[in-house]
Scaffold this active site. Structure first.
Site, PDB file in Angstrom:
ATOM      1  N   HIS A 164      -0.310  19.009 -27.659  1.00  0.00           N
ATOM      2  CA  HIS A 164      -0.557  17.574 -27.542  1.00  0.00           C
ATOM      3  C   HIS A 164      -1.834  17.128 -28.253  1.00  0.00           C
ATOM      4  CE1 HIS A 164       2.654  17.941 -24.668  1.00  0.00           C
ATOM      5  NE2 HIS A 164       2.606  16.676 -24.321  1.00  0.00           N
ATOM      6  N   ARG A 216      -4.144  22.147 -15.180  1.00  0.00           N
ATOM      7  CA  ARG A 216      -3.180  21.181 -15.701  1.00  0.00           C
ATOM      8  C   ARG A 216      -3.358  20.930 -17.203  1.00  0.00           C
ATOM      9  NH1 ARG A 216      -1.092  16.378 -11.810  1.00  0.00           N
ATOM     10  NH2 ARG A 216       0.374  15.364 -13.196  1.00  0.00           N
ATOM     11  N   ARG A 264       0.809  -1.230   0.000  1.00  0.00           N
ATOM     12  CA  ARG A 264       0.000   0.000   0.000  1.00  0.00           C
ATOM     13  C   ARG A 264       0.842   1.278   0.000  1.00  0.00           C
ATOM     14  NH1 ARG A 264      -2.764  -2.688   4.190  1.00  0.00           N
ATOM     15  NH2 ARG A 264      -4.414  -4.022   3.375  1.00  0.00           N
ATOM     16  N   HIS A 322      -1.055  14.150 -30.295  1.00  0.00           N
ATOM     17  CA  HIS A 322      -1.537  12.796 -30.008  1.00  0.00           C
ATOM     18  C   HIS A 322      -2.193  12.157 -31.228  1.00  0.00           C
ATOM     19  CE1 HIS A 322      -1.704  13.343 -25.360  1.00  0.00           C
ATOM     20  NE2 HIS A 322      -0.591  12.759 -25.740  1.00  0.00           N
ATOM     21  N   LYS A 327       6.392  23.113 -14.654  1.00  0.00           N
ATOM     22  CA  LYS A 327       5.486  21.985 -14.436  1.00  0.00           C
ATOM     23  C   LYS A 327       5.016  21.937 -12.987  1.00  0.00           C
ATOM     24  CE  LYS A 327       4.087  17.409 -15.314  1.00  0.00           C
ATOM     25  NZ  LYS A 327       4.176  16.192 -16.097  1.00  0.00           N
ATOM     26  N   ASN A 331      -1.106  20.311 -21.914  1.00  0.00           N
ATOM     27  CA  ASN A 331      -1.391  19.592 -23.151  1.00  0.00           C
ATOM     28  C   ASN A 331      -1.240  20.466 -24.395  1.00  0.00           C
ATOM     29  OD1 ASN A 331      -1.914  16.975 -22.211  1.00  0.00           O
ATOM     30  ND2 ASN A 331      -3.914  17.637 -21.457  1.00  0.00           N
ATOM     31  N   GLU A 358      -5.605  17.065 -11.802  1.00  0.00           N
ATOM     32  CA  GLU A 358      -6.096  17.324 -13.155  1.00  0.00           C
ATOM     33  C   GLU A 358      -7.517  17.823 -13.237  1.00  0.00           C
ATOM     34  OE1 GLU A 358      -5.200  13.806 -15.591  1.00  0.00           O
ATOM     35  OE2 GLU A 358      -4.235  15.315 -16.825  1.00  0.00           O
ATOM     36  N   HIS A 391       7.192  11.092 -29.367  1.00  0.00           N
ATOM     37  CA  HIS A 391       6.262  11.978 -28.679  1.00  0.00           C
ATOM     38  C   HIS A 391       6.651  13.458 -28.828  1.00  0.00           C
ATOM     39  CE1 HIS A 391       3.357  13.322 -25.738  1.00  0.00           C
ATOM     40  NE2 HIS A 391       4.314  13.905 -25.049  1.00  0.00           N
ATOM     41  N   LYS A 439       2.107  11.360 -11.707  1.00  0.00           N
ATOM     42  CA  LYS A 439       1.391  10.385 -12.521  1.00  0.00           C
ATOM     43  C   LYS A 439       2.235   9.127 -12.672  1.00  0.00           C
ATOM     44  CE  LYS A 439      -1.455  13.258 -15.566  1.00  0.00           C
ATOM     45  NZ  LYS A 439      -1.759  13.518 -16.988  1.00  0.00           N
ATOM     46  N   GLU A 499       9.308  19.685 -25.207  1.00  0.00           N
ATOM     47  CA  GLU A 499       8.569  20.019 -23.991  1.00  0.00           C
ATOM     48  C   GLU A 499       9.140  21.271 -23.329  1.00  0.00           C
ATOM     49  OE1 GLU A 499       5.781  18.452 -22.844  1.00  0.00           O
ATOM     50  OE2 GLU A 499       5.798  16.659 -24.104  1.00  0.00           O
TER      51      GLU A 499
END
Lengths: 366, 366
Positions: free
Chosen positions: A251, A244, A122, A255, A230, A248, A240, A268, A144, A186
């Site tokens: 992106h 946030r 945990r 994407h 960031k 993107n 999020e 990417h 994340k 980025e």
């Protein structure tokens, strides 16, 4: 000289340390965290071959009991099955609540190690040692963690914060140049969406296309400002909910292009670069950004030797359809993050397909 | 009349609602939580057969889109593989961040559903509808979620809080009586370690051995006080740093007995009952508790038709060796939670093996 960014969240806090040529003293940094004795280093064979010994020796010298576990490189192994193997090793070495998983690698290793740390007993301690520029300025920050589901990327995961992010920019010397540039995409993004100073600093560089062409102190500053950007955004929106989303930037179309090209031809960062060029043009057409600013962004992308155009085999209509399938799309309306200045963006809910189409057509490689 | 316990944690808060005969109105409770439209009910076939329709109809009537997924009963299925199947179904029904997993079942279903909710899309909503007394007063509170590793129970998991715990005590009417009693062991535990009122209330009952022998209002109060006890302890120690250890009262020897008997002959509550009798006697021999209080505890255990003695086939030396292998043992020293009053316990670090041995021998069934 090391730089430190303090990340303070409601329920935890940790440091991002940027310290060139200091990988061999990493044990010292862990020592101050009051961790348990056992540390398991998770890495991939190539990166471990470069830096494993340095990290392990430093940890051992500091008094830690160190184990290691390697996962083959690439997204293919970013699976629940790989995590299950980490559990087996954690059990074998009898890791305890106070033990630490240390991710030595790029984004894939970081995401997986974080998820294993989040879910073994945990939650045990987690330390990030990113070895790619992309992981340094993006993946390692924000909590994340996760793995892919056979039918979708990063569907399985948890928000879990590290106890430390340790960045030695010198490890970038073994990073393939194409991946260095992908990370630079980025970095440029942070300049556009958040930090005008960073943008100006990038403009002042002659080249951004490889580690060899950037002064080490400048690189350290660039990484620091990117991490700080960031952190600023994520701190205001850990789970999020809203802000946030600006991360993107580039992106949305990025994407779609990654997905249409099967995540193989274009990496990417390259997709994000193309996406930023497109977003910039859409912003100009929407009267939100000046043509001159858009050009300045595109010049940075060029300086990083990143792509600015779209292969003509990619049909614009196909890209637009893919946009509309994206999980971030609500009721078929494509949401774009668009610049309004250098260092500032806004969220625009509905961009007409015709505008997107015109921009994509303009960007076709001739 | 419903009772509500508000659980307030640093980063989240939720209610435990105890509302007899109200399972058919559960949709109303979820409606007030501003959840997304999709709810997936996770249950096992037997419990779903009893209560699935009632829950689903109420949710549908409130306007939710409802799906269900069943997992075969028992610890054997409390695996990462079962979770992986939940992920597949979550994908199939396109659950979103705002969607909800609702656990309809006992501790095993609750632990698994919570873990799946914690890790799908990095965390979706989670609602607990416990259907066993043990799950109502223990497993559903405190945020522990997880599954077993082939080599150890609950080794894989996460701390993850529900948005709501909904308890309708009337669902206990289908609970096998032996499981009801097992839950009662934890209720008695809260009386001993935390709440003298609860203890007195239990003493005032003629019987504690089955739902039929307890007045419904009294049962509701008993459940409420038990939940409140767990909430109080957990609130002060969400991540198990210190105080939470007192919840292990009766569990030290209890776990050893469960482990030695292969988790089959004796269930968890029965093992805890035996463990509490033993701990009471150890406390008396250590001069911490009076013989009279220890007897009052043992009388409650008898009233709940729970076991008080140890089968003579179980060697005391074997139990003591097992204690020393327990993960909670530090450097071979067995830590005991021992009562000092009715409603109060203390943590005692070192109990001599001879004392434990004497007590275990006294408890041998003749």
């Amino acid at each position: 000289m090391s730089s430190v960014i303090q990340v303070t969240l409601p329920h935890t806090s940790y440091n991002i340390v940027i310290d060139p040529n200091s990988l061999g003293t990493i044990g010292r940094y862990l020592d101050s965290l009051q961790l348990g004795q056992k540390v398991m280093v998770i890495s991939n064979p190539e990166i471990f071959n470069y830096y494993g010994k340095t990290v392990i020796n430093s940890l051992k010298k500091t008094g830690f009991e160190v184990f290691s576990h390697l996962i083959p490189p690439g997204e293919t192994y970013k699976t629940l099955d790989s995590i299950s193997q980490v559990y087996d090793v954690a059990l074998k070495y009898r890791l305890e609540r106070s033990s630490t998983l240390l991710a030595l690698g790029g984004g894939v290793i970081g995401d997986m190690t974080g998820f294993a740390a989040a879910t073994w007993l945990r939650g045990i301690n987690f330390v990030q040692v990113p070895t790619s520029l992309l992981a340094m300025v993006d993946a390692s920050i924000g909590g994340k963690t996760g793995v892919n589901h056979p039918q979708g990327k990063n569907l399985i995961g948890a928000f879990y914060q590290p106890r430390l992010v340790f960045i030695d920019p010198m490890v970038l010397k073994t990073l393939p140049v194409r991946e260095f540039r992908a990370g630079m995409a980025e970095v440029i993004k942070y300049g556009v969406i958040w930090n005008q100073d960073l943008f100006n600093q990038l403009e002042a560089q002659k080249n951004l296309d490889s580690l060899d062409n950037i002064n080490l102190e400048i690189l350290q500053e660039i990484i620091k400002k990117s991490c700080q950007a960031k952190v600023d955004v994520v701190n205001q929106d850990e789970k999020e909910a809203g802000l946030r989303a600006i991360l993107n930037y580039g992106h949305t179309i990025g994407h779609a292009i990654e997905s249409l090209t099967g995540y193989s031809q274009i990496n990417h960062g390259e997709a994000v670069a193309i996406g930023m060029v497109a977003a910039g043009k859409i912003a100009v057409k929407s009267g939100m950004w000046t043509k001159e600013m858009s050009q300045r962004q595109d010049d940075l992308i060029k300086k990083a030797a990143l792509p600015e155009s779209i292969d003509k085999s990619l049909k614009s209509q196909k890209i637009i359809e893919t946009l509309q399938l994206d999980k971030k799309v609500k009721a078929g309306k494509v949401r774009f993050i668009l610049p309004t200045n250098i260092g500032k963006v806004d969220i625009k809910e509905e961009i007409p397909s015709e505008v997107i189409n015109t921009v994509l057509e303009e960007m076709k490689r001739t």
